[in-house]
Design a protein around this motif. Structure first.
Motif: not given
Length: 224
Positions: A172-190, A204-211
């Protein structure tokens, strides 16, 4: 003497009678005129029965009715209809050409998209956001999957978005601002120093912009 006077009187009377009777016997023809004989018959003054003159009826001429002038309408003026100008043929608008790929972006499919798109260059560790083929954000640093869990390459579309995704695969690791483009893979804060298991790590700033910029269905292109 008296006899002479009486005889003279009788003679005068006889003369007078003879003068009144016209000198003929009673009942004889009236030589002097029938007017006297007719008067003697009635013993009175004859009245001439004259019928009244008929009243002359004057027939007045019937007045000829004065012809009333017809309501004269103004004669229609012959308006020569001007020919309507022919409509100028409008040329069929040509479809807008697809925007040329931004020379600074290695993603042709993302640059050709009419809407919002994302581009990821794995070897350069860079990512961009585009709108109508033009860069609107980036490049920003990113970190892809590790060699055992590489990030898939190709042209994809945003499948879903989740503000804070909990990875069941990784406790249950957190993946903030997740934008999934492939099953199981996404843009997110990391982490930008630790490779992922296939996702695209952003700040964090870039993931929020993408989201906030990307929507479901938008193109995401990942190049090696």
């Amino acid at each position: 003497m008296k006899r002479l006077l009486a005889g003279a009187a009788a003679l005068a009377t006889a003369f007078v009678l003879a003068a009144c009777s016209g000198g003929g016997a009673a009942g004889g023809s009236n030589a002097g005129g029938g007017a006297v004989a007719a008067a003697g018959t009635g013993g009175g003054t004859p009245t001439s029965s004259t019928a009244p003159a008929p009243a002359s009826t004057v027939t007045l001429p019937t007045p000829t009715p004065t012809p009333t002038p017809e309501s004269t309408k103004p004669a229609p003026t012959s308006t020569s209809a001007k020919p309507k100008p022919k409509p100028t043929p409008t040329s069929t608008p040509k479809p807008a050409p697809k925007p040329a790929a931004d020379p600074g972006v290695p993603c042709a499919a993302a640059a050709a998209a009419s809407g919002t798109a994302a581009c990821v260059d794995i070897s350069a560790h860079k990512a961009w956001l585009l709108e109508g083929g033009k860069v609107v954000y980036g490049p920003v640093p990113m970190l892809p999957g590790r060699p055992g869990n590489p990030t898939p390459t190709g042209a994809f579309h945003v499948l879903s978005k989740e503000k804070v995704h909990l990875s069941k695969e990784f406790d249950n690791a957190e993946m903030p601002n997740s934008v999934f483009f492939y099953p199981g893979d996404a843009f997110h804060t990391g982490s930008l120093s630790v490779y992922s298991h296939g996702c695209i790590h952003l700040s964090a700033g870039a993931s929020l912009k993408f989201f906030n910029t990307l929507s479901v269905g938008d193109v995401v292109q990942v190049v090696p």
